[in-house]
Design an enzyme around this catalytic site. Sequence first.
Site, mmCIF file in Angstrom:
data_model
loop_
_atom_site.group_PDB
_atom_site.id
_atom_site.type_symbol
_atom_site.label_atom_id
_atom_site.label_comp_id
_atom_site.label_asym_id
_atom_site.label_seq_id
_atom_site.Cartn_x
_atom_site.Cartn_y
_atom_site.Cartn_z
ATOM 1 N N CYS A 172 37.932 1.095 47.935
ATOM 2 C CA CYS A 172 37.483 1.284 46.546
ATOM 3 C C CYS A 172 37.102 2.730 46.245
ATOM 4 O O CYS A 172 36.964 3.109 45.091
ATOM 5 C CB CYS A 172 36.311 0.363 46.251
ATOM 6 S SG CYS A 172 36.729 -1.347 46.590
ATOM 7 N N HIS A 228 32.476 2.471 40.469
ATOM 8 C CA HIS A 228 33.450 1.470 40.910
ATOM 9 C C HIS A 228 33.006 0.112 40.384
ATOM 10 O O HIS A 228 31.831 -0.244 40.461
ATOM 11 C CB HIS A 228 33.524 1.466 42.440
ATOM 12 C CG HIS A 228 34.270 0.290 42.989
ATOM 13 N ND1 HIS A 228 35.516 -0.065 42.516
ATOM 14 C CD2 HIS A 228 33.939 -0.626 43.933
ATOM 15 C CE1 HIS A 228 35.925 -1.142 43.161
ATOM 16 N NE2 HIS A 228 34.982 -1.499 44.013
ATOM 17 N N ASN A 264 37.340 -6.596 40.345
ATOM 18 C CA ASN A 264 37.364 -5.453 41.254
ATOM 19 C C ASN A 264 38.818 -5.122 41.589
ATOM 20 O O ASN A 264 39.497 -5.907 42.247
ATOM 21 C CB ASN A 264 36.573 -5.821 42.526
ATOM 22 C CG ASN A 264 36.564 -4.722 43.565
ATOM 23 O OD1 ASN A 264 37.293 -3.745 43.460
ATOM 24 N ND2 ASN A 264 35.734 -4.893 44.588
HETATM 25 N N1 ACO Z 1 31.110 -20.116 43.765
HETATM 26 C C1 ACO Z 1 30.004 -20.813 44.063
HETATM 27 N N2 ACO Z 1 29.236 -20.555 45.147
HETATM 28 C C2 ACO Z 1 29.608 -19.519 45.930
HETATM 29 C C3 ACO Z 1 30.752 -18.738 45.666
HETATM 30 C C4 ACO Z 1 31.529 -19.082 44.531
HETATM 31 N N3 ACO Z 1 32.636 -18.394 44.182
HETATM 32 N N4 ACO Z 1 30.857 -17.794 46.625
HETATM 33 C C5 ACO Z 1 29.822 -17.955 47.473
HETATM 34 N N5 ACO Z 1 29.059 -19.017 47.048
HETATM 35 C C6 ACO Z 1 27.842 -19.563 47.645
HETATM 36 C C7 ACO Z 1 27.721 -19.233 49.119
HETATM 37 O O1 ACO Z 1 28.429 -20.180 49.901
HETATM 38 C C8 ACO Z 1 26.222 -19.321 49.310
HETATM 39 O O2 ACO Z 1 25.854 -20.684 49.415
HETATM 40 P P1 ACO Z 1 24.654 -21.146 50.402
HETATM 41 O O3 ACO Z 1 23.424 -20.463 49.863
HETATM 42 O O4 ACO Z 1 24.650 -22.622 50.232
HETATM 43 O O5 ACO Z 1 25.043 -20.639 51.757
HETATM 44 C C9 ACO Z 1 25.636 -18.802 47.986
HETATM 45 O O6 ACO Z 1 26.716 -18.923 47.022
HETATM 46 C C10 ACO Z 1 25.173 -17.376 48.044
HETATM 47 O O7 ACO Z 1 26.179 -16.579 48.671
HETATM 48 P P2 ACO Z 1 26.029 -15.033 48.822
HETATM 49 O O8 ACO Z 1 27.222 -14.485 49.547
HETATM 50 O O9 ACO Z 1 24.675 -14.706 49.374
HETATM 51 O O10 ACO Z 1 26.060 -14.575 47.263
HETATM 52 P P3 ACO Z 1 25.786 -13.182 46.634
HETATM 53 O O11 ACO Z 1 24.730 -13.288 45.630
HETATM 54 O O12 ACO Z 1 25.643 -12.098 47.674
HETATM 55 O O13 ACO Z 1 27.154 -12.886 45.832
HETATM 56 C C11 ACO Z 1 29.149 -11.543 46.095
HETATM 57 C C12 ACO Z 1 28.376 -12.803 46.536
HETATM 58 C C13 ACO Z 1 29.460 -11.687 44.627
HETATM 59 C C14 ACO Z 1 30.418 -11.419 46.905
HETATM 60 C C15 ACO Z 1 28.243 -10.283 46.309
HETATM 61 O O14 ACO Z 1 27.669 -10.348 47.599
HETATM 62 C C16 ACO Z 1 28.963 -8.963 46.169
HETATM 63 O O15 ACO Z 1 29.381 -8.573 45.084
HETATM 64 N N6 ACO Z 1 29.059 -8.194 47.278
HETATM 65 C C17 ACO Z 1 29.534 -6.790 47.250
HETATM 66 C C18 ACO Z 1 31.004 -6.679 47.075
HETATM 67 C C19 ACO Z 1 31.398 -5.216 47.151
HETATM 68 O O16 ACO Z 1 30.823 -4.362 46.483
HETATM 69 N N7 ACO Z 1 32.352 -4.883 48.009
HETATM 70 C C20 ACO Z 1 32.708 -3.480 48.225
HETATM 71 C C21 ACO Z 1 33.823 -3.042 47.412
HETATM 72 S S1 ACO Z 1 35.292 -4.012 47.636
HETATM 73 C C22 ACO Z 1 36.484 -3.046 48.497
HETATM 74 O O17 ACO Z 1 36.222 -2.031 49.057
HETATM 75 C C23 ACO Z 1 37.884 -3.611 48.536
#
Ligand code: ACO
Length: 328
Positions: free
Chosen positions: A113, A252, A282
């Site tokens: 990214c 980003h 993204n």
């Molecule tokens: N729908 C419903 N529930 C979901 C989903 C979904 N799509 N995805 C995950 N969950 C659940 C999980 O299973 C978990 O359930 P549990 O509590 O029963 O275990 C719960 O939701 C919480 O999961 P988390 O992973 O802790 O959720 P979080 O609030 O962290 O959000 C997300 C996840 C959106 C992926 C976030 O962590 C994020 O944006 N991370 C950063 C991404 C990023 O910036 N990446 C770098 C750039 S990308 C690149 O370089 C290509």
Amino acid sequence: MYASFRSIGAYAPKKIYDNSYFESILDTSDEWILKRTGIKERHIADENEFTSDMGVKAAEIAIERSGLKKEEIDLIVCATISPDYFCMPSTATIIATKLGLGNITAFDISAACTGFVYALSVARAFIESGMKKNVLIIGAEKLSAITDYSDRGTCILFGDGAGSAVISATENKEEAIIDIHTGSDGSYADLLMTPNGGTGSEHDELASETCFMKMKGNETFKVAVRTLTKDVVEILETNKIQSDKIDHFIPHQANYRIIKAVGDALKLKEEQVVLTVAKYGNTSGASIPMAINDIYESGKLKHGELMLLDAFGGGLTWGSALVPFAGK
Ligand code: ACO
């Protein structure tokens, strides 16, 4: 000689996956996706539409808006983690040929990214060293091809698209890119990776389904907020620029909550922060130029205005840039 940001262009494929599409294939909801990410829709390329095709469409617009003849472009740098082909040829060389620019220096950059900010720093270095005059930089991604649509933690995030800019030599210091910071830390490699398909593969087969992106989302989120904030604070302090002097903060577009946290830490007003994550998701290396193009096409980006770019991605990599818009 200075390097100036002369023009911008972008392309988003027509097909759209909205949140209801994911409700139909996974255990998820529009409410969860919106609340946790801010994403409503992502554009998805057709099966026979490659990363290079999207890159070409964005590049053609950027070249036209630059006022240059395409033959005046003397370097092409493409940032992508979803190239047309594994290893070679580079997507940049394919884009060059599709643009009708046969004999030209062209290569890809792999910085996930942060790819567009890395490409911008390479363009600036080539120009300021006097080696090149007009550099076409492109961020192009067909992330849908490396996304596991059975993994609800990642597949709801990613979309396809491309953005491109022409960076040109200028003697006018007012138009010069002010500063670019880039960094990486490979000790965080396991947070976000395509674990298979390379020489460090867990499996020896190269089947595409083993090459999907894997992400530890929550850990990545925390490092992203910390790193992005630190990076922009540093570049502003180094250049003695107050955050209220930024016309457009263009981070980003990974997650609305990350952008909000960084914007709040910098005490930025809502109107300074560019947000396109709702409609594109993204798009990795394409996300910043697609966002710049959005404000350009809506008439919000004017000649001389100061942009602050800020990116973070797999590697881990990060980067920020202070860039006056030198386009018309
Ligand atoms: N729908 C419903 N529930 C979901 C989903 C979904 N799509 N995805 C995950 N969950 C659940 C999980 O299973 C978990 O359930 P549990 O509590 O029963 O275990 C719960 O939701 C919480 O999961 P988390 O992973 O802790 O959720 P979080 O609030 O962290 O959000 C997300 C996840 C959106 C992926 C976030 O962590 C994020 O944006 N991370 C950063 C991404 C990023 O910036 N990446 C770098 C750039 S990308 C690149 O370089 C290509």
